[in-house]
Design a protein around this motif. Structure first.
Motif, PDB file in Angstrom:
ATOM      1  N   THR A  42     -11.118  -6.514   4.892  1.00 51.01           N
ATOM      2  CA  THR A  42     -12.303  -6.768   4.049  1.00 51.01           C
ATOM      3  C   THR A  42     -13.262  -5.534   4.029  1.00 51.01           C
ATOM      4  OG1 THR A  42     -12.345  -9.219   4.887  1.00 51.01           O
ATOM      5  CG2 THR A  42     -14.285  -8.388   3.846  1.00 51.01           C
ATOM      6  N   LEU A  43     -13.638  -5.166   2.863  1.00 51.70           N
ATOM      7  CA  LEU A  43     -14.513  -4.084   2.644  1.00 51.70           C
ATOM      8  C   LEU A  43     -15.888  -4.346   3.272  1.00 51.70           C
ATOM      9  CD1 LEU A  43     -13.686  -3.013  -0.965  1.00 51.70           C
ATOM     10  CD2 LEU A  43     -13.133  -1.755   0.994  1.00 51.70           C
ATOM     11  N   GLY A  44     -16.165  -3.295   4.049  1.00 44.90           N
ATOM     12  CA  GLY A  44     -17.639  -3.221   4.790  1.00 44.90           C
ATOM     13  C   GLY A  44     -17.821  -4.314   5.862  1.00 44.90           C
ATOM     14  N   SER A  45     -16.757  -5.069   6.278  1.00 45.49           N
ATOM     15  CA  SER A  45     -16.718  -5.889   7.422  1.00 45.49           C
ATOM     16  C   SER A  45     -17.185  -5.164   8.693  1.00 45.49           C
ATOM     17  CB  SER A  45     -15.732  -7.026   7.572  1.00 45.49           C
ATOM     18  OG  SER A  45     -14.654  -6.079   7.744  1.00 45.49           O
ATOM     19  N   PRO A  46     -17.629  -5.962   9.685  1.00 43.44           N
ATOM     20  CA  PRO A  46     -18.140  -4.902  10.977  1.00 43.44           C
ATOM     21  C   PRO A  46     -16.603  -4.769  11.595  1.00 43.44           C
ATOM     22  CG  PRO A  46     -19.347  -7.025  10.981  1.00 43.44           C
ATOM     23  CD  PRO A  46     -18.308  -7.014   9.707  1.00 43.44           C
ATOM     24  N   ILE A  47     -16.656  -3.380  12.112  1.00 39.45           N
ATOM     25  CA  ILE A  47     -15.178  -2.958  12.869  1.00 39.45           C
ATOM     26  C   ILE A  47     -14.555  -4.026  13.739  1.00 39.45           C
ATOM     27  CG2 ILE A  47     -14.269  -0.933  14.170  1.00 39.45           C
ATOM     28  CD1 ILE A  47     -15.259  -0.541  11.160  1.00 39.45           C
ATOM     29  N   TRP A 138     -19.584   7.159   7.786  1.00 42.22           N
ATOM     30  CA  TRP A 138     -19.649   7.384   6.162  1.00 42.22           C
ATOM     31  C   TRP A 138     -19.043   6.563   5.360  1.00 42.22           C
ATOM     32  CZ3 TRP A 138     -23.083  10.811   4.541  1.00 42.22           C
ATOM     33  CH2 TRP A 138     -23.836  11.791   5.444  1.00 42.22           C
ATOM     34  N   GLY A 139     -18.013   5.872   5.691  1.00 44.69           N
ATOM     35  CA  GLY A 139     -16.782   5.072   5.038  1.00 44.69           C
ATOM     36  C   GLY A 139     -17.646   3.556   4.773  1.00 44.69           C
ATOM     37  N   ARG A 140     -18.189   2.998   5.841  1.00 48.21           N
ATOM     38  CA  ARG A 140     -18.543   1.549   5.617  1.00 48.21           C
ATOM     39  C   ARG A 140     -19.646   1.468   4.639  1.00 48.21           C
ATOM     40  NH1 ARG A 140     -20.548  -1.552   9.897  1.00 48.21           N
ATOM     41  NH2 ARG A 140     -20.429  -3.084   8.693  1.00 48.21           N
ATOM     42  N   PRO A 141     -20.642   2.377   4.666  1.00 47.34           N
ATOM     43  CA  PRO A 141     -21.396   2.019   3.438  1.00 47.34           C
ATOM     44  C   PRO A 141     -20.891   2.071   2.088  1.00 47.34           C
ATOM     45  CG  PRO A 141     -22.366   3.428   5.132  1.00 47.34           C
ATOM     46  CD  PRO A 141     -20.865   3.180   5.291  1.00 47.34           C
ATOM     47  N   VAL A 142     -19.914   2.984   1.972  1.00 43.76           N
ATOM     48  CA  VAL A 142     -19.203   2.978   0.692  1.00 43.76           C
ATOM     49  C   VAL A 142     -18.402   1.697   0.320  1.00 43.76           C
ATOM     50  CG1 VAL A 142     -17.698   4.190  -0.917  1.00 43.76           C
ATOM     51  CG2 VAL A 142     -19.226   5.510   0.560  1.00 43.76           C
ATOM     52  N   LYS A 144     -19.145  -1.157   1.282  1.00 37.42           N
ATOM     53  CA  LYS A 144     -20.227  -2.457   0.944  1.00 37.42           C
ATOM     54  C   LYS A 144     -20.631  -1.989  -0.544  1.00 37.42           C
ATOM     55  CE  LYS A 144     -21.899  -3.075   5.635  1.00 37.42           C
ATOM     56  NZ  LYS A 144     -23.109  -2.657   6.515  1.00 37.42           N
ATOM     57  N   LEU A 145     -20.905  -1.010  -1.027  1.00 41.07           N
ATOM     58  CA  LEU A 145     -21.032  -0.662  -2.405  1.00 41.07           C
ATOM     59  C   LEU A 145     -20.119  -0.776  -3.101  1.00 41.07           C
ATOM     60  CD1 LEU A 145     -22.721   1.030  -4.524  1.00 41.07           C
ATOM     61  CD2 LEU A 145     -21.466   3.131  -3.665  1.00 41.07           C
ATOM     62  N   VAL A 146     -18.866  -0.644  -3.131  1.00 40.33           N
ATOM     63  CA  VAL A 146     -17.717  -1.126  -3.840  1.00 40.33           C
ATOM     64  C   VAL A 146     -17.632  -2.714  -3.911  1.00 40.33           C
ATOM     65  CG1 VAL A 146     -15.335  -1.173  -4.293  1.00 40.33           C
ATOM     66  CG2 VAL A 146     -16.700   0.955  -3.764  1.00 40.33           C
ATOM     67  N   ARG A 147     -17.857  -3.312  -2.635  1.00 37.00           N
ATOM     68  CA  ARG A 147     -17.432  -4.749  -2.451  1.00 37.00           C
ATOM     69  C   ARG A 147     -18.589  -5.478  -3.100  1.00 37.00           C
ATOM     70  NH1 ARG A 147     -19.189  -6.660   3.410  1.00 37.00           N
ATOM     71  NH2 ARG A 147     -21.296  -6.239   2.144  1.00 37.00           N
ATOM     72  N   ASP A 148     -19.844  -5.062  -3.211  1.00 34.69           N
ATOM     73  CA  ASP A 148     -20.803  -5.799  -3.681  1.00 34.69           C
ATOM     74  C   ASP A 148     -21.158  -5.651  -5.067  1.00 34.69           C
ATOM     75  OD1 ASP A 148     -20.833  -6.965  -1.200  1.00 34.69           O
ATOM     76  OD2 ASP A 148     -22.612  -5.647  -0.500  1.00 34.69           O
ATOM     77  N   HIS A 149     -20.608  -4.523  -5.680  1.00 40.40           N
ATOM     78  CA  HIS A 149     -20.916  -3.944  -6.959  1.00 40.40           C
ATOM     79  C   HIS A 149     -20.579  -4.935  -8.041  1.00 40.40           C
ATOM     80  CE1 HIS A 149     -21.315  -1.194 -10.232  1.00 40.40           C
ATOM     81  NE2 HIS A 149     -21.578  -0.351  -9.713  1.00 40.40           N
ATOM     82  N   PRO A 150     -21.507  -5.157  -9.164  1.00 36.23           N
ATOM     83  CA  PRO A 150     -21.538  -6.198 -10.143  1.00 36.23           C
ATOM     84  C   PRO A 150     -20.220  -5.738 -10.999  1.00 36.23           C
ATOM     85  CG  PRO A 150     -23.196  -4.988 -10.445  1.00 36.23           C
ATOM     86  CD  PRO A 150     -22.946  -4.510  -9.273  1.00 36.23           C
ATOM     87  N   GLY A 151     -19.805  -4.552 -11.115  1.00 36.08           N
ATOM     88  CA  GLY A 151     -18.782  -3.810 -11.895  1.00 36.08           C
ATOM     89  C   GLY A 151     -17.387  -4.256 -11.505  1.00 36.08           C
ATOM     90  N   HIS A 193     -21.509   6.765  -2.218  1.00 39.39           N
ATOM     91  CA  HIS A 193     -20.233   7.199  -2.578  1.00 39.39           C
ATOM     92  C   HIS A 193     -20.539   8.872  -2.612  1.00 39.39           C
ATOM     93  CE1 HIS A 193     -16.769   8.422  -4.641  1.00 39.39           C
ATOM     94  NE2 HIS A 193     -15.897   7.261  -4.315  1.00 39.39           N
ATOM     95  N   SER A 194     -21.335   9.242  -3.293  1.00 39.44           N
ATOM     96  CA  SER A 194     -21.390  10.641  -3.612  1.00 39.44           C
ATOM     97  C   SER A 194     -21.781  11.290  -2.379  1.00 39.44           C
ATOM     98  CB  SER A 194     -22.626  10.891  -4.471  1.00 39.44           C
ATOM     99  OG  SER A 194     -23.893  10.327  -4.456  1.00 39.44           O
ATOM    100  N   ALA A 195     -22.409  10.759  -1.508  1.00 37.70           N
ATOM    101  CA  ALA A 195     -22.996  11.369  -0.087  1.00 37.70           C
ATOM    102  C   ALA A 195     -21.662  11.566   0.703  1.00 37.70           C
ATOM    103  CB  ALA A 195     -24.084  10.513   0.526  1.00 37.70           C
ATOM    104  N   ALA A 196     -20.974  10.317   0.723  1.00 33.90           N
ATOM    105  CA  ALA A 196     -19.532  10.536   1.678  1.00 33.90           C
ATOM    106  C   ALA A 196     -18.828  11.316   1.147  1.00 33.90           C
ATOM    107  CB  ALA A 196     -18.833   8.828   1.603  1.00 33.90           C
ATOM    108  N   MET A 197     -18.707  11.525  -0.309  1.00 29.62           N
ATOM    109  CA  MET A 197     -17.705  12.655  -0.876  1.00 29.62           C
ATOM    110  C   MET A 197     -18.227  14.144  -0.390  1.00 29.62           C
ATOM    111  SD  MET A 197     -15.212  11.098  -1.959  1.00 29.62           S
ATOM    112  CE  MET A 197     -15.546   9.732  -0.694  1.00 29.62           C
TER     113      MET A 197
END
Length: 233
Positions: A42-47, A138-142, A144-151, A193-197
């Protein structure tokens, strides 16, 4: 023409445990170029949570010489018939960033009809063991961004022990995906995402890493009782 396919299937618990440590798809399958079999997450879930690694939910990413090879595999192979009972999407290659051994970038490069066409993104990497804590930070915030994105209509991560990690996402439009990548989405903390890249460019997390972009061709089956994740197919 080369095609790719991405499969999701649920297996009995102990069968899934066995497949964590083996590849269920033989390299001798006719028309197979390369496959990666992984356990869904699951994207963004606790480790440290039951939802992080979903034992029993299998994700498999495959490249084929042509669509006939995929059709024959799903109809004639024992494990192929299991995959045919799950969900999968067939994909035509558009773009690649980075490199990942095994997959062969085809000569034919497809195009989307417009920036408002649906698109599928797959990332896959081999992790550097000592970089895992920094990657998680750095990856978990990304995630969550993808998981919750309306797109997105469907998004998940997957893992193959000891060090393969991957993400898969279906986007309603290419524009929504590229806006997310560049930090232009109208969401909370859009630049995750851009910060992680930038951090990856500063000091890589991986031995090898690629992001692949695809045009979805067709969708089959159901995942968790749902279907039609790809708009207008």
């Amino acid at each position: 023409m080369n095609i790719f396919s991405y499969h999701l299937v649920e297996l009995p618990f102990f069968d899934a445990i066995k497949r964590i440590f083996s590849n269920p798809i033989s390299n001798n399958i006719k028309g197979l170029i390369h496959s990666e079999s992984m356990t869904a997450m699951t994207l963004g879930s606790p480790i440290f949570s039951p939802s992080r690694v979903l034992i029993g939910q299998i994700a498999i990413f495959i490249q084929w010489e042509n669509e006939n090879a995929l059709e024959n595999y799903l109809e004639q192979d024992n494990f192929g018939r299991i995959l045919a009972k799950g969900w999968h999407v067939r994909l035509s290659f558009i773009r690649e960033w980075g490199k990942f051994s095994g997959f062969k970038i085809p000569d034919y490069i497809d195009k989307l009809g417009s920036p408002n066409s649906p698109v599928v993104a797959v990332t896959i990497a081999r992790m550097k063991p000592f970089a895992v804590p920094r990657f998680i930070h750095w990856g978990r915030p990304v995630e969550k961004l993808v998981r919750d994105h309306p797109g997105t209509t469907l998004s998940l991560a997957s893992v193959k022990f000891p060090n393969t990690v991957s993400t898969f996402s279906i986007w309603k439009t290419e524009k929504e995906m590229t806006d997310m990548v560049h930090g232009h989405s109208a969401v909370e903390k859009p630049k995750r995402h851009s910060a992680a890249m930038k951090e990856r460019e500063r000091k890589d997390f991986h031995f090898e890493f690629t992001t692949l972009r695809f045009k979805p061709l067709a969708e089959f089956g159901q995942w968790k009782g749902e279907s039609n994740f790809i708009p207008n197919t």
